[in-house]
Design an enzyme around this catalytic site. Sequence first.
Site, mmCIF file in Angstrom:
data_model
loop_
_atom_site.group_PDB
_atom_site.id
_atom_site.type_symbol
_atom_site.label_atom_id
_atom_site.label_comp_id
_atom_site.label_asym_id
_atom_site.label_seq_id
_atom_site.Cartn_x
_atom_site.Cartn_y
_atom_site.Cartn_z
ATOM 1 N N TYR A 39 52.344 41.984 58.067
ATOM 2 C CA TYR A 39 51.789 43.606 58.097
ATOM 3 C C TYR A 39 50.502 44.074 58.252
ATOM 4 O O TYR A 39 50.985 44.875 58.578
ATOM 5 C CB TYR A 39 52.716 43.518 56.269
ATOM 6 C CG TYR A 39 51.824 45.578 55.806
ATOM 7 C CD1 TYR A 39 53.034 46.843 55.787
ATOM 8 C CD2 TYR A 39 51.101 45.833 55.659
ATOM 9 C CE1 TYR A 39 52.712 47.841 56.067
ATOM 10 C CE2 TYR A 39 50.550 46.832 54.987
ATOM 11 C CZ TYR A 39 51.753 48.448 55.626
ATOM 12 O OH TYR A 39 51.580 49.539 54.278
ATOM 13 N N SER A 59 50.347 44.069 62.009
ATOM 14 C CA SER A 59 51.329 45.326 62.818
ATOM 15 C C SER A 59 50.247 46.164 62.585
ATOM 16 O O SER A 59 49.979 46.997 62.939
ATOM 17 C CB SER A 59 53.230 44.983 62.282
ATOM 18 O OG SER A 59 52.658 46.118 60.532
ATOM 19 N N LYS A 60 49.442 46.676 61.286
ATOM 20 C CA LYS A 60 48.840 47.756 60.990
ATOM 21 C C LYS A 60 47.809 47.616 61.773
ATOM 22 O O LYS A 60 46.993 48.545 62.481
ATOM 23 C CB LYS A 60 48.171 47.964 59.432
ATOM 24 C CG LYS A 60 49.823 47.905 58.352
ATOM 25 C CD LYS A 60 50.211 49.404 59.648
ATOM 26 C CE LYS A 60 51.320 50.013 58.531
ATOM 27 N NZ LYS A 60 52.185 51.637 59.302
HETATM 28 N N1 LIG Z 1 52.606 53.104 50.046
HETATM 29 C C1 LIG Z 1 51.406 52.670 50.053
HETATM 30 O O1 LIG Z 1 50.282 52.334 49.521
HETATM 31 C C2 LIG Z 1 51.000 52.490 51.491
HETATM 32 C C3 LIG Z 1 49.735 52.048 51.868
HETATM 33 C C4 LIG Z 1 48.710 52.014 53.185
HETATM 34 C C5 LIG Z 1 50.219 52.478 53.884
HETATM 35 N N2 LIG Z 1 50.852 52.599 53.824
HETATM 36 C C6 LIG Z 1 52.165 53.313 55.069
HETATM 37 O O2 LIG Z 1 52.314 54.118 54.933
HETATM 38 C C7 LIG Z 1 53.631 54.733 55.404
HETATM 39 C C8 LIG Z 1 54.497 55.520 54.143
HETATM 40 O O3 LIG Z 1 55.261 54.103 53.886
HETATM 41 P P1 LIG Z 1 55.734 54.644 52.337
HETATM 42 O O4 LIG Z 1 54.412 54.351 51.010
HETATM 43 O O5 LIG Z 1 56.200 56.275 52.294
HETATM 44 O O6 LIG Z 1 57.174 53.843 51.999
HETATM 45 P P2 LIG Z 1 58.592 54.034 51.491
HETATM 46 O O7 LIG Z 1 58.505 54.971 50.592
HETATM 47 O O8 LIG Z 1 59.346 52.520 51.416
HETATM 48 O O9 LIG Z 1 58.801 54.881 52.944
HETATM 49 C C9 LIG Z 1 58.894 54.433 53.811
HETATM 50 C C10 LIG Z 1 59.976 54.969 55.420
HETATM 51 O O10 LIG Z 1 60.035 54.458 56.428
HETATM 52 C C11 LIG Z 1 60.837 55.397 55.928
HETATM 53 N N3 LIG Z 1 61.448 53.686 57.696
HETATM 54 C C12 LIG Z 1 61.334 52.571 57.499
HETATM 55 N N4 LIG Z 1 61.811 51.661 58.902
HETATM 56 C C13 LIG Z 1 61.938 52.909 59.776
HETATM 57 C C14 LIG Z 1 62.665 52.942 60.625
HETATM 58 N N5 LIG Z 1 62.538 51.713 61.426
HETATM 59 N N6 LIG Z 1 62.882 54.267 61.607
HETATM 60 C C15 LIG Z 1 62.249 55.215 60.687
HETATM 61 N N7 LIG Z 1 62.496 55.176 60.182
HETATM 62 C C16 LIG Z 1 61.744 54.281 58.924
HETATM 63 C C17 LIG Z 1 61.707 55.247 55.631
HETATM 64 O O11 LIG Z 1 62.988 55.261 55.884
HETATM 65 P P3 LIG Z 1 64.972 54.909 55.515
HETATM 66 O O12 LIG Z 1 64.079 55.792 53.745
HETATM 67 O O13 LIG Z 1 65.333 54.644 55.407
HETATM 68 O O14 LIG Z 1 64.407 53.333 55.099
HETATM 69 C C18 LIG Z 1 61.076 55.744 54.316
HETATM 70 O O15 LIG Z 1 61.334 56.758 54.915
HETATM 71 C C19 LIG Z 1 53.867 53.430 56.104
HETATM 72 O O16 LIG Z 1 53.472 53.490 57.725
HETATM 73 C C20 LIG Z 1 53.381 52.572 55.353
HETATM 74 O O17 LIG Z 1 52.672 51.363 56.447
HETATM 75 C C21 LIG Z 1 51.962 53.062 52.618
#
Ligand SMILES: NC(=O)c1ccc[n+]([C@@H]2O[C@H](COP(=O)([O-])OP(=O)(O)OC[C@H]3O[C@@H](n4cnc5c(N)ncnc54)[C@H](OP(=O)(O)O)[C@@H]3O)[C@@H](O)[C@H]2O)c1
Length: 290
Positions: free
Chosen positions: A202, A205-206
């Site tokens: 992960y 990738s980031k």
């Molecule tokens: N949460 C954190 O603490 C955190 C910290 C740093 C960075 N981030 C980044 O923030 C972003 C959002 O994360 P989140 O925490 O909101 O995660 P999340 O709640 O798991 O939501 C992920 C979203 O991405 C969608 N997704 C996954 N694979 C996909 C694909 N191949 N094509 C299109 N949509 C896809 C999921 O769709 P489905 O519902 O269909 O699965 C969901 O809508 C991500 O890039 C993550 O790496 C998050």
Amino acid sequence: MFSQRVFLVTGGNRGIGFEIVKKLAVSHPNDLILLGSRDQTRGEDALVQLGSPSNVKVVQVDTSSTASIEQVRQEIENKYNGHLDVLINNAGIAPNGKSSRELKDIFNTNFYGVRHMNDTMASILRDNGRIVNVSSEAALLSITHCSSDLKARFLNPNLTETELVELFEPLFKAVEEGKDPDTVGFDPIEYPGLRDAYLVYYAASKLGVTVLSRLEARDWDKNYSTKNVIISSVCPGFCSTDLNNKAEGARPPELGADSILHCVYTENLENGQFWRDGKKLSLEMDEQRS
Ligand SMILES: NC(=O)c1ccc[n+]([C@@H]2O[C@H](COP(=O)([O-])OP(=O)(O)OC[C@H]3O[C@@H](n4cnc5c(N)ncnc54)[C@H](OP(=O)(O)O)[C@@H]3O)[C@@H](O)[C@H]2O)c1
């Protein structure tokens, strides 16, 4: 020329992406917000949760699929004004497994997906557009857990996109052959609060997304005719979402959305930089890790 601005948020059906769409829907009553969802039904359900505002439409896009990305571009061309002003590459995954399948899945969505989205949408992005690539501070963990040789290559100011992609190839090969990532310079990573998570893939990738954003910003004018496009990478901060099983102590995803929207709204934003909560992060400065 259409005056209505068009925003696209990938992974907009839940988590941080959903909060971004919610905020945009309220702040831009006369613009068009495209809620990207890889599953149409989940996207429609999210729209209902928002109260079905007329300025939000669902588009189906799986960012790990080049065909799906091309399809959504055509849909925007044919149905939704034919242009984009703001692209927020938010979709991301973080499975914990160590198999080569998981490595490929993570990279297909988190890294190659962002690159394909940007390359494909370049032809419909308008002048003064913005691209926000959602990264993570895990990128800082990755660079500080790389061999010094790899680190120097990632930070080489003359690196090309092709060379960036090639920097990950030894990782894929090693994992395919059953070897540990540290045999090719990607050392183990631990993060407080995520004890059981396997972070190496992960985080790599980031790191890719953050370095890619710099290169895209540097080369945009050379590659495309669109003027004054600002490309950023951004960490939303550690937010309580499904991605981390709603980790205890994590902040609400609304704040993650604000961190991302900073890169949409800030005037004269420095191009190609890495941000969190409006503050610039640097891959070169190890001491910023938190
Ligand atoms: N949460 C954190 O603490 C955190 C910290 C740093 C960075 N981030 C980044 O923030 C972003 C959002 O994360 P989140 O925490 O909101 O995660 P999340 O709640 O798991 O939501 C992920 C979203 O991405 C969608 N997704 C996954 N694979 C996909 C694909 N191949 N094509 C299109 N949509 C896809 C999921 O769709 P489905 O519902 O269909 O699965 C969901 O809508 C991500 O890039 C993550 O790496 C998050």
